[in-house]
Write a protein that holds these residues in place. Structure first.
Motif, PDB file in Angstrom:
ATOM      1  N   ASP A 114       0.921  -1.575  -0.166  1.00  0.00           N
ATOM      2  CA  ASP A 114      -0.020   0.192  -0.294  1.00  0.00           C
ATOM      3  C   ASP A 114       0.854   1.441   0.011  1.00  0.00           C
ATOM      4  O   ASP A 114      -0.032   2.269  -0.492  1.00  0.00           O
ATOM      5  CB  ASP A 114      -0.931  -0.035   1.654  1.00  0.00           C
ATOM      6  N   ASP A 115       2.152   1.463   0.717  1.00  0.00           N
ATOM      7  CA  ASP A 115       2.496   2.368   1.057  1.00  0.00           C
ATOM      8  C   ASP A 115       3.768   2.890  -0.444  1.00  0.00           C
ATOM      9  O   ASP A 115       3.797   4.120  -1.003  1.00  0.00           O
ATOM     10  CB  ASP A 115       3.308   2.158   2.331  1.00  0.00           C
ATOM     11  N   ILE A 116       3.467   1.527  -0.939  1.00  0.00           N
ATOM     12  CA  ILE A 116       4.047   2.463  -2.344  1.00  0.00           C
ATOM     13  C   ILE A 116       3.256   2.387  -3.350  1.00  0.00           C
ATOM     14  O   ILE A 116       3.802   3.697  -4.443  1.00  0.00           O
ATOM     15  CB  ILE A 116       5.232   0.297  -2.446  1.00  0.00           C
ATOM     16  N   SER A 121       1.412   6.663  -7.004  1.00  0.00           N
ATOM     17  CA  SER A 121       0.159   7.621  -7.531  1.00  0.00           C
ATOM     18  C   SER A 121       0.846   9.306  -7.115  1.00  0.00           C
ATOM     19  O   SER A 121       0.358   9.731  -7.869  1.00  0.00           O
ATOM     20  CB  SER A 121      -1.134   7.263  -6.119  1.00  0.00           C
ATOM     21  N   ASP A 122       1.509   9.485  -6.177  1.00  0.00           N
ATOM     22  CA  ASP A 122       2.381  10.567  -6.034  1.00  0.00           C
ATOM     23  C   ASP A 122       3.173  11.583  -6.783  1.00  0.00           C
ATOM     24  O   ASP A 122       4.003  12.307  -6.948  1.00  0.00           O
ATOM     25  CB  ASP A 122       2.288  11.058  -4.175  1.00  0.00           C
ATOM     26  N   SER A 123       3.983  10.351  -7.622  1.00  0.00           N
ATOM     27  CA  SER A 123       4.861  10.725  -8.184  1.00  0.00           C
ATOM     28  C   SER A 123       4.719  11.141  -9.116  1.00  0.00           C
ATOM     29  O   SER A 123       3.629  11.220  -9.824  1.00  0.00           O
ATOM     30  CB  SER A 123       5.816   9.692  -8.936  1.00  0.00           C
ATOM     31  N   ALA A 150       2.740   0.166 -15.216  1.00  0.00           N
ATOM     32  CA  ALA A 150       3.209  -1.258 -14.884  1.00  0.00           C
ATOM     33  C   ALA A 150       3.941  -1.298 -13.876  1.00  0.00           C
ATOM     34  O   ALA A 150       3.718  -2.723 -13.554  1.00  0.00           O
ATOM     35  CB  ALA A 150       3.832  -1.045 -15.732  1.00  0.00           C
ATOM     36  N   ALA A 151       4.007  -0.073 -13.410  1.00  0.00           N
ATOM     37  CA  ALA A 151       4.674  -0.121 -11.729  1.00  0.00           C
ATOM     38  C   ALA A 151       3.995  -0.689 -10.654  1.00  0.00           C
ATOM     39  O   ALA A 151       4.102  -1.297 -10.042  1.00  0.00           O
ATOM     40  CB  ALA A 151       5.654   0.989 -11.762  1.00  0.00           C
ATOM     41  N   GLN A 152       2.428  -0.272 -10.335  1.00  0.00           N
ATOM     42  CA  GLN A 152       1.485  -0.746 -10.020  1.00  0.00           C
ATOM     43  C   GLN A 152       0.939  -2.293 -10.038  1.00  0.00           C
ATOM     44  O   GLN A 152       0.746  -2.292  -8.922  1.00  0.00           O
ATOM     45  CB  GLN A 152       0.214   0.623  -9.351  1.00  0.00           C
TER      46      GLN A 152
END
Length: 593
Positions: A114-116, A121-123, A150-152
């Motif tokens: 969840d933190d990642i 999302s905020d980047s 893709a990262a998510q």
């Protein structure tokens, strides 16, 4: 311009070496002349043989220096800044067993994910992400992408494992990911890595809590030994239940004398036999999966053994009393010999050796072509090597007459030795386990030794081992070495969830062991004959069940500071130019010759 690997400039030492080479010896071309009248050319020729000369202009030399400089620049990995900044993350996610702990609102792994996802999302747009899965075999699951979706997806697909973690194997992976573009490494874990990892921030998850664990189960002569442990609590008792094939056998309380202590409990099977034995701690804690531990005491079924002999009461008696072995006898080698799991040839050998079972040869005849030896000798002080035959028989020493001096094949190891002479060996060749005794038991005092039945038992156990051997279990993520019968035509391993995987007999290293539970090995012998054996996969308790967190002060991290300059690596460009220069150097040299 910056350089990611300044040590690459050490390669510039090759430049003075190239220049020195041309100073010490100039190369002159051979010319055919019509006359030797012009003696001044002879003077010039003699100058060419001096060991040191004035440096002359040489196209090849300049091209070679240019290639050396370009190679050095490529090794230094130059990097051009584009005048801006971007975020560049390498997320290392610990998916080892301890991350399954349920702390408050979900497991530690779910919180880390969840933190990642929030960081992604905020980047800002243009941020690059890499994702590394840290478990028993760390691997890169996503490499340097600026696509948030893709990262998510890569993060959400990370699954909880039940094995340990290998932080030592993580380091070269991180170096490879950072070789092209520097990045800030963020490790999401519940324990700080044992190794020092440069340029990394660490997010620690989890709070201290009580955890019970069963670390080991084994069975011997109807008694079951259970090793249990408690972490994060100062002593106390906990109930432990023993199950046989899913039915409760007995319950006992285990007492712990202090925090982070282990204790042993012994149960009796009351004369019963079970295919599957499970010990389970019945107290609640923060990690339930390691409260139970499964052991398979009977990895393989009954084996049929054929003894071909003119009369050897010693070997017959020793083998016939071993549980799980059905012994059959035959005099002479006439007729076809097949259909058995184990063959014991005493002083005789058939013309064609069987290929559907393991083989023991006692006192091989001369010129058999099976066991090579050079002469015979009387030996005393023969000892047993630790390994295939030596378990619980290390003190054995015996004598034998007419011992054949065996030549140990490359695939075998010595089991009986004396003064550097091999009296017996054992090993596996082409999937068939073979044991060779180079002497007649009647001409030795080995059968009179108390260790003799132990030696024969160890050899029969070596032949009979199916599944993964005599341990009956492994830990999640470990390879299971499958020992199948030589006559096996095809085989499957079936996971606890019912997924079947084809494997290659007779021996196979099975690596798909992340799921905990009992696995089935199904062997097909052909002609409608099949056999099944089993092994258990348990959660890794070593280093994982101790969930007591001593480093909560490391929680959080410097994720928001993980910024690097934008730009481009020039390494590949340098390599391309170097290849062009080398091609030009080859062209000049070829034309000159």
């Amino acid at each position: 311009m910056n350089f990611i690997n300044p040590l690459g400039f050490i390669a510039l030492l090759s430049v003075p070496a190239i220049i020195l080479m041309y100073i010490l010896k100039q190369k002159f071309k051979k010319r055919e002349v019509s006359s030797m009248v012009l003696w001044n050319k002879a003077i010039t020729q003699s100058e060419g043989h001096k060991w040191r000369q004035k440096l002359k202009k040489n196209t090849l030399m300049f091209l070679q220096i240019a290639a050396a400089v370009l190679a050095s620049l490529a090794l230094a990995n130059p990097f051009i800044s584009a005048g801006g900044e971007r975020l560049n993350y390498i997320f290392v996610v610990d998916t080892s067993f301890s991350m399954a702990v349920e702390d408050e609102n979900g497991s530690r792994l779910e919180k880390a994910k969840d933190d990642i996802l929030n960081i992604i999302s905020d980047s800002p747009d243009g941020t690059f992400f890499s994702v590394v899965n840290l478990d028993g075999s760390p691997e890169t699951v996503l490499s340097s992408t600026n696509k948030k979706q893709a990262a998510q997806k890569a993060v959400m697909q990370l699954a909880q494992t039940y094995g340990g973690r290998d932080t030592e194997a993580l380091i070269p992976i991180l170096k490879q990911l950072q070789s092209e573009n520097p990045a800030n490494v963020i490790i999401f874990t519940d324990k700080a890595p044992e190794e020092q990892i440069e340029n990394a921030s660490i997010n620690i998850y989890g709070k201290s809590g009580v955890n019970y664990a069963v670390k080991h189960v084994s069975e011997n002569n109807g008694n079951v030994l259970v090793k249990a442990a408690v972490y994060g609590k100062a002593g106390g008792t906990a109930p432990v239940a023993l199950f046989g094939d899913g039915v409760i056998i007995d319950t006992k309380d285990v007492e712990f004398t202090g925090a982070n202590e282990s204790a042993d409990i012994v149960f009796s099977l009351n004369g019963e036999t079970y295919k599957e034995i499970t010990a389970k701690i019945l107290s609640d804690d923060i990690l339930s999966e390691d409260n139970s531990f499964t052991y398979i005491p009977q990895v393989s079924g009954v084996k049929k053994a054929l003894l071909v002999t003119e009369g050897n009461i010693f070997i017959e008696k020793a083998v016939s009393v071993i549980d799980g072995i059905e012994l059959y006898k035959k005099q002479g080698t006439e007729g076809e010999i097949k259909g058995y799991d184990i063959y014991i040839f005493d002083g005789v050998l058939p013309e064609a050796m069987p290929k559907d079972g393991h083989i023991m040869i006692i006192n091989p005849p001369e010129k058999s072509g099976i066991a090579e030896f050079e002469g015979e000798i009387d030996l005393s002080g023969i000892t047993v090597r630790d390994g295939i035959a030596g378990g619980n028989a290390e003190s054995l020493s015996f004598s034998a007459n007419g011992v054949k001096k065996l030549a140990t094949p490359l695939w075998a190891e010595e089991i009986f030795v004396s003064d550097g002479i091999t009296a017996a060996y054992a090993g596996e060749n082409g999937g068939i386990k073979t044991v060779v005794f180079g002497f007649d038991l009647h001409n030795s005092d080995l059968p009179l030794k108390k260790e003799f039945p132990i030696i024969i038992y160890n050899i029969m156990s070596y032949f009979s081992a199916g599944g993964i051997g005599t341990s009956g279990y492994i830990f999640a993520g470990e390879n299971a070495v499958l020992n199948m019968a030589p006559k096996t035509v095809s085989a499957q391993v079936i996971s606890p969830s019912g997924v079947a995987e084809n494997v290659t007999p007779p021996n196979f290293q099975y690596s798909l062991t992340e799921e905990i539970g009992v696995y089935t090995i199904r062997e097909d012998y052909g002609g409608g004959k099949t056999a099944e054996s089993y092994f258990a996969v348990n959660p890794a308790t070593e280093g994982e069940s101790d969930t007591f967190n001593m480093e909560e002060s490391l929680q959080g991290g410097a994720a928001e500071n993980a910024r690097i300059n934008t730009g481009m690596s020039l390494k590949n460009i340098m390599i391309l130019i170097m290849l062009i220069v080398l091609a030009a150097e080859w062209r000049v040299n070829w034309r000159g010759n």
